[in-house]
Design a protein around this motif. Structure first.
Motif, PDB file in Angstrom:
ATOM      1  N   TYR A 409       4.744  -0.852 -10.279  1.00 45.21           N
ATOM      2  CA  TYR A 409       4.846   0.561  -9.921  1.00 45.21           C
ATOM      3  C   TYR A 409       6.271   0.903  -9.461  1.00 45.21           C
ATOM      4  N   SER A 410       6.902  -0.022  -8.727  1.00 45.72           N
ATOM      5  CA  SER A 410       8.263   0.209  -8.235  1.00 45.72           C
ATOM      6  C   SER A 410       9.262   0.226  -9.390  1.00 45.72           C
ATOM      7  N   GLN A 411       9.002  -0.575 -10.395  1.00 46.22           N
ATOM      8  CA  GLN A 411       9.879  -0.585 -11.563  1.00 46.22           C
ATOM      9  C   GLN A 411       9.772   0.735 -12.329  1.00 46.22           C
ATOM     10  N   GLU A 412       8.535   1.271 -12.394  1.00 46.27           N
ATOM     11  CA  GLU A 412       8.351   2.556 -13.064  1.00 46.27           C
ATOM     12  C   GLU A 412       9.063   3.675 -12.313  1.00 46.27           C
ATOM     13  N   LYS A 413       9.156   3.532 -11.000  1.00 42.11           N
ATOM     14  CA  LYS A 413       9.794   4.543 -10.165  1.00 42.11           C
ATOM     15  C   LYS A 413      11.277   4.243  -9.910  1.00 42.11           C
ATOM     16  N   ASP A 414      11.776   3.148 -10.500  1.00 39.56           N
ATOM     17  CA  ASP A 414      13.168   2.733 -10.292  1.00 39.56           C
ATOM     18  C   ASP A 414      13.500   2.528  -8.816  1.00 39.56           C
ATOM     19  N   ALA A 415      12.564   1.973  -8.118  1.00 41.57           N
ATOM     20  CA  ALA A 415      12.756   1.677  -6.687  1.00 41.57           C
ATOM     21  C   ALA A 415      13.176   0.220  -6.549  1.00 41.57           C
ATOM     22  N   ALA A 416      14.351  -0.024  -6.022  1.00 48.73           N
ATOM     23  CA  ALA A 416      14.886  -1.389  -5.878  1.00 48.73           C
ATOM     24  C   ALA A 416      14.322  -2.029  -4.618  1.00 48.73           C
ATOM     25  N   LEU A 417      13.045  -2.426  -4.692  1.00 51.66           N
ATOM     26  CA  LEU A 417      12.375  -2.980  -3.507  1.00 51.66           C
ATOM     27  C   LEU A 417      13.000  -4.286  -3.047  1.00 51.66           C
ATOM     28  N   GLY A 418      13.461  -5.099  -4.042  1.00 56.55           N
ATOM     29  CA  GLY A 418      14.045  -6.386  -3.658  1.00 56.55           C
ATOM     30  C   GLY A 418      15.249  -6.217  -2.760  1.00 56.55           C
ATOM     31  N   ASP A 419      16.134  -5.260  -3.117  1.00 54.15           N
ATOM     32  CA  ASP A 419      17.319  -5.023  -2.299  1.00 54.15           C
ATOM     33  C   ASP A 419      16.936  -4.489  -0.915  1.00 54.15           C
ATOM     34  N   VAL A 420      15.898  -3.652  -0.898  1.00 50.97           N
ATOM     35  CA  VAL A 420      15.452  -3.090   0.389  1.00 50.97           C
ATOM     36  C   VAL A 420      14.962  -4.200   1.310  1.00 50.97           C
ATOM     37  N   PHE A 421      14.178  -5.155   0.781  1.00 52.27           N
ATOM     38  CA  PHE A 421      13.612  -6.213   1.622  1.00 52.27           C
ATOM     39  C   PHE A 421      14.702  -7.192   2.066  1.00 52.27           C
ATOM     40  N   VAL A 422      15.740  -7.425   1.171  1.00 50.59           N
ATOM     41  CA  VAL A 422      16.841  -8.308   1.549  1.00 50.59           C
ATOM     42  C   VAL A 422      17.603  -7.709   2.725  1.00 50.59           C
ATOM     43  N   GLY A 423      17.778  -6.390   2.681  1.00 53.17           N
ATOM     44  CA  GLY A 423      18.489  -5.739   3.768  1.00 53.17           C
ATOM     45  C   GLY A 423      17.710  -5.783   5.067  1.00 53.17           C
ATOM     46  N   ASP A 425      15.696  -8.351   5.884  1.00 58.51           N
ATOM     47  CA  ASP A 425      15.513  -9.762   6.282  1.00 58.51           C
ATOM     48  C   ASP A 425      16.777 -10.261   6.963  1.00 58.51           C
ATOM     49  N   LYS A 426      16.955  -9.984   8.225  1.00 56.55           N
ATOM     50  CA  LYS A 426      18.146 -10.320   8.971  1.00 56.55           C
ATOM     51  C   LYS A 426      18.335 -11.822   9.096  1.00 56.55           C
ATOM     52  N   LYS A 427      17.208 -12.586   9.184  1.00 56.60           N
ATOM     53  CA  LYS A 427      17.296 -14.021   9.388  1.00 56.60           C
ATOM     54  C   LYS A 427      17.312 -14.779   8.074  1.00 56.60           C
ATOM     55  N   LYS A 428      17.326 -14.100   6.985  1.00 54.56           N
ATOM     56  CA  LYS A 428      17.388 -14.697   5.658  1.00 54.56           C
ATOM     57  C   LYS A 428      16.276 -15.732   5.434  1.00 54.56           C
ATOM     58  N   LEU A 429      15.055 -15.349   5.808  1.00 54.14           N
ATOM     59  CA  LEU A 429      13.892 -16.236   5.654  1.00 54.14           C
ATOM     60  C   LEU A 429      13.198 -16.059   4.317  1.00 54.14           C
ATOM     61  N   GLY A 430      13.550 -15.011   3.609  1.00 57.48           N
ATOM     62  CA  GLY A 430      12.908 -14.752   2.319  1.00 57.48           C
ATOM     63  C   GLY A 430      11.564 -14.075   2.472  1.00 57.48           C
ATOM     64  N   SER A 431      11.281 -13.581   3.675  1.00 58.23           N
ATOM     65  CA  SER A 431       9.995 -12.913   3.911  1.00 58.23           C
ATOM     66  C   SER A 431      10.146 -11.815   4.947  1.00 58.23           C
ATOM     67  N   VAL A 432       9.212 -10.885   4.924  1.00 57.41           N
ATOM     68  CA  VAL A 432       9.173  -9.779   5.896  1.00 57.41           C
ATOM     69  C   VAL A 432       7.757  -9.655   6.449  1.00 57.41           C
ATOM     70  N   THR A 433       7.663  -9.019   7.590  1.00 58.86           N
ATOM     71  CA  THR A 433       6.324  -8.795   8.172  1.00 58.86           C
ATOM     72  C   THR A 433       5.617  -7.679   7.404  1.00 58.86           C
TER      73      THR A 433
END
Length: 477
Positions: A409-423, A425-433
């Motif tokens: 769905y995010s790809q259809e909407k051109d929403a860069a979710l990966g970049d949003v979650f990287v930003g 993830d302050k501790k660079k754990l590869g995960s978010v709550t």
């Protein structure tokens, strides 16, 4: 022998020695005639009445006031004003058992009252006994309404005993008095011995299966009752058969009310047999009895063999359109002489209405029924579209496909979710709550309806037991 002694002996022969009421009346009459002094009263007299200096109390007014003083009852001004009316209505006056005892004394010799209404006065068994004793002496009252007084077994026994000897009463209303199967035997004797009653109302009581057998026999043996109301009791299925057998054996009964007993189709079959055998029944009410098309069909066919019934009330039953037609067809038989068919509350269709109009043109009959279904346009609401979330039906989303559905769905909407979650993830754990994940959706422009939020949280919680969601699926490769 003095005249006073002779008078006392004659009075003793008339009055029953077992009745305290007769002793009271004897003493009172003697004082009015001044035949015995007050100090010579019998010690067994249960009410000591004050000496009256007035002339003979024709109306019974003085007697009533004297008894009230003795019993400690406040006299009823209404009763005093109307005790010489031919129709005496005391319903809802709160008389009570002692009040009933007080009014019973003057009513014993009252020649004016013909109709007595004591409905809803909380007389209970004791008050019922007082009224029963009065009616053993009074030979003028023809109509008695003593309904809704919680008479119970004690009142039933007294009144039924009175009915075995009373030759004046024609109409009696005993509705709503807590009579049950245990008291049905009293009515067997009363109905068998009484030869004057025309109308009896036993509705709103607690008669059920065992009472049906006893009352059926009582009805069969009675030769005078023309109208009987047994509605609002508990006659069920097989018990109705015994009751109907007794009714069909009675050659005087003209009107019977069996409404609101819930006897169903089995009871309806018994009613059908009753209609085949009865030659005197003019009015039958079997409304509110859970009769379906099966019972309606049996009753409809039975009408072909009945040439006496004039009114049939069978409304507020689940007859269905087909059952209503079966009854109407039965009314159309040549032998049937019904002039009023009451199907109130029963839905019918256009065909039934046409049958009714045709019948009313050929026979003198009035048909009452519920709504005609074809007269109404039934609007079918359009099917509600399936609820969607992230472009997929909510019902199809589960923990195995929720992240993939969001990615697509995010790809259809051109929403860069990966970049949003990287930003995020302050501790660079590869995960978010979970909270950060939902916030990231909203930051990227993907809205989630408030009503859908609990569903989304549950799905994410199923894949994030430690409240952490791996967002690698959303990162560009």
């Amino acid at each position: 022998m003095s005249l006073t002694v002779v008078a006392e002996e004659e009075e003793a022969e008339i009055c029953s020695p077992e009745s305290g009421t007769n002793k009271i009346l004897k003493t009172f009459k003697a004082r009015q005639k001044k035949e015995i002094p007050k100090d010579e009263e019998s010690d067994e007299t249960d009410l000591e009445l004050e000496e009256e200096k007035d002339e003979f109390d024709v109306t019974g007014r003085n007697q009533y006031l004297s008894v009230c003083r003795t019993l400690g009852v406040i006299p009823s001004s209404y009763f005093l004003r109307h005790m010489q009316d031919s129709v005496l209505s005391l319903r809802h006056h709160g008389i009570g058992s002692l009040g009933a005892k007080a009014i019973s004394f003057p009513l014993m010799n009252n020649t004016a009252v013909i109709q007595l209404d004591l409905q809803d006065n909380w007389l209970e068994g004791e008050g019922g006994e007082s009224i029963a004793r009065m009616l053993k002496e009074n030979c003028y009252i023809t109509d008695l309404d003593i309904s809704e007084n919680r008479l119970g077994g004690r009142g039933a026994k007294s009144l039924c005993n009175m009915l075995t000897t009373n030759t004046t009463l024609k109409n009696i209303n005993l509705s709503g008095n807590l009579f049950s199967d245990h008291h049905a035997g009293y009515f067997l004797e009363a109905f068998s011995e009484n030869s004057r009653l025309k109308y009896v109302n036993l509705s709103h009581n607690e008669f059920s299966d065992n009472a049906a057998i006893v009352l059926g026999q009582a009805i069969a043996e009675n030769e005078t009752i023309e109208e009987l109301d047994l509605s609002w009791n508990f006659f069920r299925r097989g018990s109705t058969l015994k009751l109907c057998e007794g009714i069909s054996s009675n050659c005087r009964l003209k009107e019977i009310n069996l409404a609101m007993n819930g006897f169903g189709d089995e009871g309806a079959l018994a009613v059908a047999e009753l209609l085949k055998r009865s030659t005197t029944l003019y009015v039958l009410d079997i409304s509110y009895n859970r009769i379906s098309q099966i019972g309606a069909t049996a009753i409809g066919k039975a009408l072909d063999q009945n040439d006496a019934l004039r009114t049939l009330r069978i409304g507020h039953n689940p007859l269905g359109v087909a059952g209503a037609k079966e009854i109407l067809q039965g009314v159309g038989y040549e032998n049937c002489v019904i002039t009023l068919l009451d199907l109130s509350g029963v839905e019918v269709d256009k065909e039934f209405r046409e049958m009714k109009q045709s019948l009313e043109e050929t026979k003198e009959v009035k048909v009452v029924h519920g709504v005609v279904l074809s007269d109404y346009v039934i609007k079918v609401k359009p099917k509600k579209e399936k609820e969607h979330m992230f472009g997929a039906p909510v019902a199809e989303l589960d923990s195995t496909n929720i992240l993939q559905t969001i990615k697509q769905y995010s790809q259809e909407k051109d929403a860069a979710l990966g970049d949003v979650f990287v930003g995020m993830d302050k501790k660079k754990l590869g995960s978010v709550t979970i909270q950060e994940f939902i916030q990231g959706l909203q930051n990227s422009g993907i809205e989630v309806q408030e009503s859908q939020m609990p569903k989304l949280v549950d799905l994410l919680d199923a894949i994030a037991p430690e409240n952490l969601i791996n967002y690698s699926i959303f990162r560009s490769k």
